[in-house]
Design a protein around this motif. Structure first.
Motif, PDB file in Angstrom:
ATOM      1  N   THR A 154       0.842  -1.196   0.000  1.00  0.00           N
ATOM      2  CA  THR A 154       0.000   0.000   0.000  1.00  0.00           C
ATOM      3  C   THR A 154       0.875   1.244   0.000  1.00  0.00           C
ATOM      4  O   THR A 154       1.815   1.338   0.790  1.00  0.00           O
ATOM      5  N   GLU A 191      -3.475   0.963  -3.537  1.00  0.00           N
ATOM      6  CA  GLU A 191      -3.011  -0.420  -3.479  1.00  0.00           C
ATOM      7  C   GLU A 191      -2.174  -0.727  -4.724  1.00  0.00           C
ATOM      8  O   GLU A 191      -2.596  -0.455  -5.846  1.00  0.00           O
ATOM      9  N   ASP A 193      -6.563  -5.329  -3.780  1.00  0.00           N
ATOM     10  CA  ASP A 193      -7.179  -4.202  -3.078  1.00  0.00           C
ATOM     11  C   ASP A 193      -8.201  -4.632  -2.041  1.00  0.00           C
ATOM     12  O   ASP A 193      -8.773  -3.788  -1.352  1.00  0.00           O
ATOM     13  N   SER A 194      -8.442  -5.948  -1.909  1.00  0.00           N
ATOM     14  CA  SER A 194      -9.517  -6.384  -1.013  1.00  0.00           C
ATOM     15  C   SER A 194      -9.451  -7.886  -0.838  1.00  0.00           C
ATOM     16  O   SER A 194      -8.623  -8.570  -1.445  1.00  0.00           O
ATOM     17  N   TRP A 195     -10.363  -8.384  -0.009  1.00  0.00           N
ATOM     18  CA  TRP A 195     -10.563  -9.828   0.086  1.00  0.00           C
ATOM     19  C   TRP A 195     -12.049 -10.124  -0.030  1.00  0.00           C
ATOM     20  O   TRP A 195     -12.886  -9.241   0.157  1.00  0.00           O
ATOM     21  N   SER A 255     -16.925  -3.003   0.844  1.00  0.00           N
ATOM     22  CA  SER A 255     -17.039  -2.381  -0.472  1.00  0.00           C
ATOM     23  C   SER A 255     -18.379  -1.663  -0.571  1.00  0.00           C
ATOM     24  O   SER A 255     -19.340  -1.993   0.130  1.00  0.00           O
ATOM     25  N   SER A 315     -11.890  -4.543   2.916  1.00  0.00           N
ATOM     26  CA  SER A 315     -10.502  -4.086   2.906  1.00  0.00           C
ATOM     27  C   SER A 315     -10.226  -3.375   4.222  1.00  0.00           C
ATOM     28  O   SER A 315     -11.014  -3.469   5.170  1.00  0.00           O
ATOM     29  N   LEU A 367      -4.393  -2.583   2.599  1.00  0.00           N
ATOM     30  CA  LEU A 367      -4.027  -3.934   3.015  1.00  0.00           C
ATOM     31  C   LEU A 367      -2.596  -4.031   3.521  1.00  0.00           C
ATOM     32  O   LEU A 367      -2.235  -4.992   4.201  1.00  0.00           O
ATOM     33  N   ARG A 425     -10.295   6.270   0.080  1.00  0.00           N
ATOM     34  CA  ARG A 425      -9.200   6.033  -0.859  1.00  0.00           C
ATOM     35  C   ARG A 425      -8.657   7.324  -1.471  1.00  0.00           C
ATOM     36  O   ARG A 425      -7.583   7.324  -2.064  1.00  0.00           O
TER      37      ARG A 425
END
Length: 456
Positions: free
Chosen positions: A42, A51, A55-57, A80, A222, A227, A347
């Motif tokens: 990051t 990122e 950018d996420s899970w 999200s 996220s 992250l 962001r």
């Protein structure tokens, strides 16, 4: 005192080291590069959170969330913006929205069917195939039972349920965006296992999904600060003496009752080794120990180039998370783009924008950063239909051979590989080449490997 070596300091190796430390077991982590975390990185600057890798899970898988909470980052977890979850596909120069209320290729409930029927992405024939799929449940279930255990491509699986058009227009861009591979090669058992299970139980994917209706929880999650917070917290928790950065392991020797690890500063002995390197490095280290291992590891890995662009000026974007470009498209060299500040809050500063553009062309890897930034800007301008302002921040990250391809037969090859590895006591493989590529799956694998190493 048990001595454990972890080779590879990406998210898998680092998580395993952190877990062992929490279990009170010492280990030594070897990383060839100068930083930990692999492709998880990051960049934070002037109110922007950018990122450089994932950018996420996927929120429904618990392991990344559990790790974040354990690291004291529970209050940082953000969902999200699913009220704005729309994804587009580039078709003949136009960004055509995918139907809403879909679980990948499957409509969810009546809202999903209604969105599908009003979509301009599909022909009337494809829409009829969707409507008819639940009526074919018995036939589809009979096929699944008759071919239980047999792997097939994603393309064949999707086409059997919804036709070739859906496979090419929907499954292909979605899967290439996640796995960087072709649906004609990707294993449905490896990359769409929940859908395979639905077919086996219900026949119809639409009926099966309706029977297992998910809650209204967000699709992705996220961290507010990115992250990279996971990497920073785990790295800080480890004793500095246990980290061997910029120290590549060049050879592994099995001594019968332990292991010798040859690295930059000489050779050291260990009782157990966790090998968390990419397939190419894993193959090189295992060749003399298990000559057949190279044939069982993923044969291909796709590369990615990420162009991240942060803007202070606000400008119009289609409502949603971003767009995908179909595999082999002649319209753009892009693979995908994400409208980052619309996908997640926190962001960009007020009125700011963050975009990420993705390329997968190997022939672009050696181009200078400035050329790649300009190429990304030009491609985005052409697709969005208006010029972009000059970015306040631009970043380029090249991730060569970073995404192993789970081709048809992947699970069987991994099972055979792990059987061979088990013949060498005190060795275990982990990473994104085996049992999942997303953060939750990598955390889960690392937890399991650490528990195994601690109990040896």
């Amino acid at each position: 005192m048990k001595k454990i070596a972890i080779i590879g300091g990406g998210i898998s190796g680092l998580t395993a080291a952190y877990r062992l430390h929490r279990l009170g077991v010492d280990c030594t982590l070897f990383e060839a590069g100068t930083r930990l975390g692999g492709i998880v990185e990051t960049h934070r600057e002037d109110g922007f959170v950018i990122e450089c890798g994932p950018d996420s899970w996927v929120a429904e898988k618990p392991w990344a969330r559990e790790l974040a909470i354990e690291l004291g980052l529970g209050d940082e977890i953000i969902p999200s913006n699913d009220h704005n979850r729309r994804t587009y596909v580039l078709q003949q120069g136009t960004l055509v929205p995918m139907p809403e209320h879909m679980r990948m290729i499957v409509p969810q409930g009546q809202a999903g069917i209604d969105s599908l029927l009003s979509s301009s992405l599909f022909s009337e024939e494809a829409k009829r195939a969707y409507l008819q799929e639940p009526t074919r449940a018995a036939e589809l279930k009979e096929y699944a039972i008759a071919h239980a255990g047999e792997d097939e491509s994603v393309a064949a699986f999707v086409a059997r349920h919804f036709g070739q058009e859906v496979a090419e227009k929907l499954a292909a861009p979605l899967l290439s965006g996640v796995f960087g591979g072709s649906i004609h090669k990707l294993s449905v058992h490896a990359v769409m296992a929940p859908f395979v299970a639905l077919e086996r139980e219900y026949g119809s994917l639409i009926a099966g999904l309706a029977a297992r209706q998910r809650s209204g929880a967000s699709l992705f999650a996220s961290l507010r600060g990115g992250l990279g917070g996971l990497i920073e917290r785990m790295s800080a928790a480890l004793p500095p003496a246990s980290l061997r950065l910029h120290e590549a392991v060049t050879a592994l020797t099995h001594t019968g009752n332990g292991w010798k690890v040859q690295a930059g500063h000489g050779q050291a002995s260990f009782d157990t080794v966790l090998l968390a390197t990419p397939p190419q490095q894993t193959s090189a280290l295992l060749t003399s120990l298990l000559p057949g291992a190279a044939e069982l590891l993923p044969r291909d890995s796709s590369s990615a180039i990420i162009i991240a662009l942060a803007f202070r000026e606000h400008f119009p974007l289609p409502s949603g998370f971003g767009f995908l470009v179909p595999e082999g498209s002649s319209e753009s060299r892009l693979l995908a783009a994400t409208f980052v500040d619309q996908k997640f809050a926190h962001r960009a500063p007020d009125q700011g924008r963050v975009l990420r553009a993705f390329f997968a062309d190997e022939d672009l890897m050696d181009l200078p950063d400035s050329v790649l930034v300009r190429l990304g800007m030009n491609e985005l301008t052409n697709i969005l239909g208006h010029p972009l302002p000059e970015p306040a921040i631009s970043l380029v990250r090249r991730w060569p051979a970073s995404l192993p391809q789970y081709e048809v037969g992947h699970r069987e090859r991994v099972a055979a590989l792990e059987e061979q590895v088990a013949s060498l006591s005190g060795l275990r493989l982990l990473g994104n080449a085996y049992h999942g590529v997303g953060l939750p799956d990598l955390v889960r694998q690392a937890n399991e490997a650490a528990q195994w190493a601690a109990s040896m």
